[in-house]
Design an enzyme around this catalytic site. Structure first.
Site, short mmCIF file in Angstrom:
data_model
loop_
_atom_site.label_atom_id
_atom_site.label_comp_id
_atom_site.label_asym_id
_atom_site.label_seq_id
_atom_site.Cartn_x
_atom_site.Cartn_y
_atom_site.Cartn_z
N GLU A 159 0.14 -13.07 2.31
CA GLU A 159 -0.76 -13.11 1.16
C GLU A 159 -0.15 -13.96 0.05
OE1 GLU A 159 -1.73 -9.33 -0.46
OE2 GLU A 159 -3.09 -8.78 1.16
N THR B 33 2.30 1.86 -3.79
CA THR B 33 1.55 2.04 -5.05
C THR B 33 0.05 2.27 -4.88
OG1 THR B 33 1.15 -0.35 -5.28
CG2 THR B 33 3.19 0.51 -6.23
N ARG B 34 -0.43 2.35 -3.62
CA ARG B 34 -1.88 2.42 -3.43
C ARG B 34 -2.51 3.56 -4.21
NH1 ARG B 34 -4.65 0.39 0.27
NH2 ARG B 34 -2.95 0.28 1.79
N GLY C 231 0.80 -1.22 0.00
CA GLY C 231 0.00 0.00 0.00
C GLY C 231 0.83 1.27 0.00
N GLU C 232 1.88 1.31 0.81
CA GLU C 232 2.69 2.54 0.91
C GLU C 232 3.38 2.88 -0.41
OE1 GLU C 232 3.85 1.69 5.58
OE2 GLU C 232 5.42 2.00 4.09
#
Length: 772
Positions: free
Chosen positions: A96, A33-34, A30-31
Site C-alpha cells: 500500500e 489500531t483497527r 489492522g491488528e
C-alpha cells in the site's frame, strides 16, 4: 450516498484528470489500531464531512494487494499512513505504501504520516520493531525479495514527510489536530497554471531565493514587475503553489485592478482577504476605512502568504493594509504590477523584473501551441524561429500566434510572417490583431462584445445573453479560448488580456474614428455621453454601456432622455449604471437582450421593460424597487439580479418566467417573502439570497426543483428551516448556510451524494431532524 469500496475502477486515469472519489485513504495495521485509534480517527473524519476510505481487509488477497485497492488509493486526494508498532510486519501495508508514495509523485496526492506510539526515526532507519520486521522478511520471503529494498526506500521517504506524532499527547486532542489539518488541506487548492508553463521553474527559483521562506521572523515583501502578457500572474501562482503549505493561512487576490473598479470592489477584496485567512469565519466590513482596521487587528499575529495580483494604483494596496506591520512574524507578501513606482512607494524588499523568454524557451512555448510538442516540425524550424524573434520573448504573443498558426500550411505561415513584417505599429496589440483576423464573423462579434462589455462576468450569464442576441456561444467561445483570445478563470469568469481587450476596442473605434454614433459598440464614457446628450444615436449601434459610479444622492445622478434611443433600432446590449432616465418609453429599443440599470431609481419597474420579448437578462442591482405589481414578464428571461435593492419587500410572481435559471437577490434586507410560484421554475440552477436578513424560510415546493445546483443562504440571520424534501434536489452541489438560524437539518441531507465538501462540512455540526 457515500462511495462503496466495491466500486469498479475506471478503465484508465491520466495524471491530468482529477475527480477525487474519496477525500482520504487510511493506511493502517489492522491488528494494532483497527478497533482503537484508527476507528476513532475514521469516525472523527466522517463527522467533519471528510469522505474517508478504510479497507476492512476485503480488498486484500493472499500475498498481494488487490488491483481494486490500488485504484482506490489513486482515487483519494490525501493519504494518511498510521505507523504503529507492527506496521512493517505486513506485506500488504508495505505494498500500500509503495502505491501511495507513487501517487504522491505522479498525481500530486498529499501524504501525511501519523506516528502512533512509534519513534519517527525508527521508521526512517528501520530499527526497533521496524528493524525486526525486516529481519523476518529477509529470512522468510522466498519470492519477490526484490521488493524489500523498495519497501525500505518508501518507509524512509514517508517517515521524512511532515506529519503527526502522538508522543505524550492525549489521543482525543491528537485526533482533533489531524482532522483540523485535513480539513484545511481540503479547502486549500492548487492554482491552475498556464497549460504549458515553459521556463517557470527557473523563474520561481529566482524569487524563492528572495522570499527566504522559513528563515527568520521578518515580514518580507517582494514585487514582480513587468509589462502586460509577460507572465507575472503565472509566476505568482507557481510561487503560491510551492509555498502555501508553509504558512498558517494564505490568500491569492487575483485581478485586483479590474475588481477595484467596481463601486464595492475594494470592500470585496478586503472581505476576500479576511475570509481566506480566517476561514471559515466570514467578516463583512461595510466600508473601506473599517476594513483596513479589521485587517490590521485580525491578521496582525498570523503568519500568512498573501499575493496581490495586478495592482495599478497605490490606493488598492492601502485598502488592503499591505504593510509589514499588518501581518504576523514570518509572513510573505507578493505584489504583481506593471508600475514599478507602486513598488517603490511600498518600499518592497526586492523587485523582480519578469525575464523575457530566451530563444530556446520561446521556441518551446511557441511549438507547444503551434505543433502540440516541444519542438517544431523539421520543415517549419526556420519559420518558427522567425515568429519567435518577432514576438520578442513575450509569452502572450507566442501563445496567440502559435494557436493561430496551428495546422496551417507553410504558405500560410509565410503570408502571416509577411503581414507581420508590414504592420507599422510595433506594439503587441497590432501583432495580436492577426489572430482575430482569422476567426469568422460570429466569433469576431462575440469577441468584440466581450472586449467591450463582458470581461470579468460569469461565463454562463454571458452565454445566455449572447444566445439572446442570436449567437451560438458554446462553440464560438470555445474557439476563442483555443486561439487564446479569451480565457475562463477558476471562478468561471470570462477574462481577456488587456492587450487583447485594447485590440478589440480599437477594431470598433476604427469603424468610424471621428463619429462615435456610427460605431457598432459604445463604451467610452465621453463618447456615450456625447451621443446621448446630442441624441445622435443611429441604428448602427448594437451595444451601449455607461458605467458610472454610485452616488449617495439621486440629485447627483446623470440624467438621460429616453429620446436619445429613438434611432437605435438594433440596440441589443444596454448598460446604464447610476443613470436616471426621463421621458416616455415609446421609442425605447425593442430588441434588447441585456438590460443593466444598476441604481434604478423608480420604485416600480416600468412595464415597457417587461414587454421586451427578447430580454434574457435584467440587472437592477442597488435599485429603489419596493414590490412588483406586474404579472407579465419577458418569457425568455433567464437571469434576474435584484441584489442590494434594500426597499424590496416581496419577490416577483415567477409563474410567467419558465426559462429563469439564475435568481440573485443578495442583500435585499427588507425581503421577507419569496413567492410560492418559485416552485414553477423548472430550469432554475442558482438561488442566491445572501444577506436577506428578514427571510425566514422558502416555499415548500421550492425543494422539489430538481434542476437547482446552488443555494446561497449565508447571512440570512432569521432563516430557520430547510424543507424536508431537500433530498429531492438531486442536482444540488453547493449549499451555503453559515450565518443563518438553522440549528437542525433533515436527516436526508446525509444521502445527498452531489453535495461538495464545503457544503458537507457546513452541515456536519448540525442536529439531524427525523420524520415524526
Amino acid at each position: 450516498m457515500k462511495p462503496s469500496s466495491s466500486s469498479s475502477p475506471p478503465p484508465s486515469i491520466s495524471p491530468s484528470w482529477r475527480r477525487w472519489k474519496y477525500d482520504v485513504f487510511l493506511s493502517f495495521r489492522g491488528e494494532d489500531t483497527r478497533r482503537t485509534f484508527t476507528d476513532h480517527l475514521y469516525a472523527a473524519l466522517e463527522r467533519a464531512g471528510v469522505w474517508t476510505f478504510r479497507d476492512a481487509e476485503g480488498l486484500r488477497r493472499g500475498g498481494n494487494i488487490a488491483e481494486r485497492l490500488m485504484w482506490t488509493i489513486r482515487e483519494c486526494r490525501i493519504s494518511l499512513i498510521v505507523f504503529s508498532e507492527n506496521y512493517a510486519d505486513s506485506h500488504w501495508c508495505l505494498e500500500e505504501l509503495v502505491e501511495i508514495m507513487d501517487c504522491r509523485r505522479t498525481q500530486k496526492q498529499l501524504v501525511f504520516p501519523v506516528f502512533y506510539h512509534v519513534d519517527p526515526s525508527h521508521v526512517r532507519k528501520q530499527v526497533g520493531s521496524f528493524g525486526k520486521a525486516f529481519e523476518k522478511h529477509e529470512k522468510l520471503l522466498t519470492e519477490g525479495r526484490d521488493k524489500i529494498p523498495r519497501w525500505r526506500a518508501v518507509l524512509r521517504e514517508a517517515a521524512s514527510l511532515a506529519g503527526f506524532d502522538i508522543a505524550d499527547r492525549h489521543e482525543a486532542e491528537f485526533i482533533n489536530s489531524i482532522v483540523d489539518e485535513i480539513c484545511r488541506q481540503l479547502t486549500n487548492t492548487y492554482l491552475n497554471l498556464a497549460v504549458y508553463p515553459v521556463g517557470i521553474d527557473s523563474r520561481v527559483e529566482d524569487i524563492s531565493n528572495s522570499l527566504c521562506v522559513g528563515v527568520g521572523d521578518d515580514v518580507l515583501m517582494v514585487g514582480i514587475w513587468g509589462m502586460g502578457g509577460s507572465g507575472k500572474t503565472t509566476l505568482a501562482k507557481a510561487i503560491y503553489n510551492k509555498f502555501y503549505h508553509h504558512f498558517d493561512s494564505n490568500s491569492f487576490l487575483a485581478d485586483v485592478r479590474e475588481t477595484a473598479k467596481d463601486s464595492r470592489g475594494k470592500i470585496y477584496l478586503q472581505e476576500r482577504l479576511l475570509s481566506d485567512v480566517l476561514t471559515p469565519t466570514k467578516i463583512e466590513v461595510g466600508h473601506v476605512s473599517r476594513g483596513i482596521n479589521v485587517i490590521r487587528e485580525r491578521l496582525g499575529s498570523k503568519k500568512v502568504l498573501v499575493i496581490v495580483d495586478d495592482v495599478d494604483h497605490e490606493d488598492q494596496l492601502h485598502a488592503l493594509a499591505i504593510s509589514r506591520e499588518s501581518f504576523g512574524p514570518g509572513s510573505r507578501i507578493i505584489i504583481t504590477t506593471r508600475d514599478q513606482h507602486i513598488l517603490e512607494l511600498l518600499k518592497v524588499d526586492t523587485v523582480h523584473l519578469t525575464r523575457q523568454m530566451n530563444e530556446e524557451e520561446g521556441l518551446e512555448l511557441f511549438s507547444q501551441h503551434a505543433f502540440g510538442k516541444h519542438s517544431p516540425d523539421e520543415d517549419y524550424i526556420e519559420l518558427s524561429r522567425r515568429v519567435v524573434m518577432y514576438c520578442g520573448g513575450l509569452p502572450l504573443a507566442l501563445e496567440v500566434l502559435g494557436s493561430f498558426l496551428f495546422k496551417k500550411s507553410a504558405r500560410e505561415w509565410e503570408s502571416t510572417l509577411n503581414k507581420l513584417e508590414n504592420v507599422p505599429d510595433v506594439r503587441i496589440q497590432s501583432k495580436l490583431r492577426i489572430s482575430s483576423d482569422a476567426i469568422d464573423e460570429s466569433q469576431k462579434n462575440i469577441f468584440l462584445h466581450i472586449s467591450c462589455y463582458f470581461i470579468g462576468m460569469d461565463k454562463n450569464y454571458v452565454m445566455e445573453i449572447l444566445k439572446g442576441c442570436g449567437f451560438y456561444p458554446e462553440t464560438d467561445i470555445s474557439v476563442l479560448q483555443q486561439r487564446c483570445l479569451v480565457t475562463v478563470s477558476e471562478k468561471n469568469k470570462l477574462m481577456m488580456h488587456d492587450l487583447l481587450r485594447d485590440m478589440g476596442r480599437e477594431v470598433v473605434r476604427e469603424e468610424s474614428p471621428n463619429s462615435p454614433e456610427r460605431r457598432s459598440r459604445l463604451w467610452r464614457p465621453e463618447d456615450v455621453i456625447d451621443v446621448l446628450t446630442d441624441e445622435s444615436g443611429t441604428e448602427v449601434t448594437e451595444g451601449l454601456s455607461l458605467n458610472l459610479q454610485r452616488s449617495e444622492s439621486s440629485d447627483n445622478m446623470c440624467t438621460v432622455s429616453t429620446k436619445a434611443f429613438r434611432n437605435m433600432k438594433r440596440l441589443k446590449l444596454l448598460q446604464l449604471n447610476y443613470v436616471q432616465l426621463k421621458g416616455d418609453y415609446d421609442n425605447f429599443p425593442k430588441k434588447l437582450s441585456w438590460l443593466c440599470l444598476r441604481g434604478y431609481s423608480a420604485q416600480v419597474i416600468r412595464i415597457e421593460f417587461l414587454n421586451e420579448r427578447n430580454l434574457v437578462s435584467i440587472d437592477l442591482r442597488y435599485s429603489n424597487l419596493e414590490l412588483f405589481r406586474q404579472t407579465r414578464w419577458p418569457g425568455r428571461l433567464t437571469i434576474l439580479n435584484l441584489s442590494h435593492s434594500h426597499s424590496l419587500t416581496q419577490s416577483p410572481d415567477f409563474s410567467q418566467l419558465p426559462c429563469l435559471k439564475y435568481l440573485i437577490l443578495k442583500d435585499c434586507v427588507s425581503l421577507s417573502e419569496i413567492d410560492k410560484s418559485i416552485g414553477f421554475l423548472r430550469q432554475l440552477a442558482l438561488l442566491n439570497l445572501k444577506g436577506c436578513i428578514m427571510l425566514k424560510d422558502l416555499p415548500s415546493n421550492f425543494y422539489k426543483l430538481t434542476s437547482v445546483k446552488t443555494i446561497v443562504l449565508c447571512g440570512c440571520s432569521r432563516f430557520e428551516n430547510l424543507g424536508k424534501d431537500i433530498a429531492y434536489m438531486f442536482a444540488l452541489e453547493t449549499l451555503v448556510i453559515n450565518g443563518t438560524a438553522i440549528t437542525e437539518v433533515p436527516f436526508s441531507v446525509d444521502h445527498m451524494r452531489s453535495l461538495d465538501f464545503s457544503s458537507r462540512q457546513g452541515l456536519s455540526g448540525l442536529k439531524r431532524r427525523f420524520p415524526e
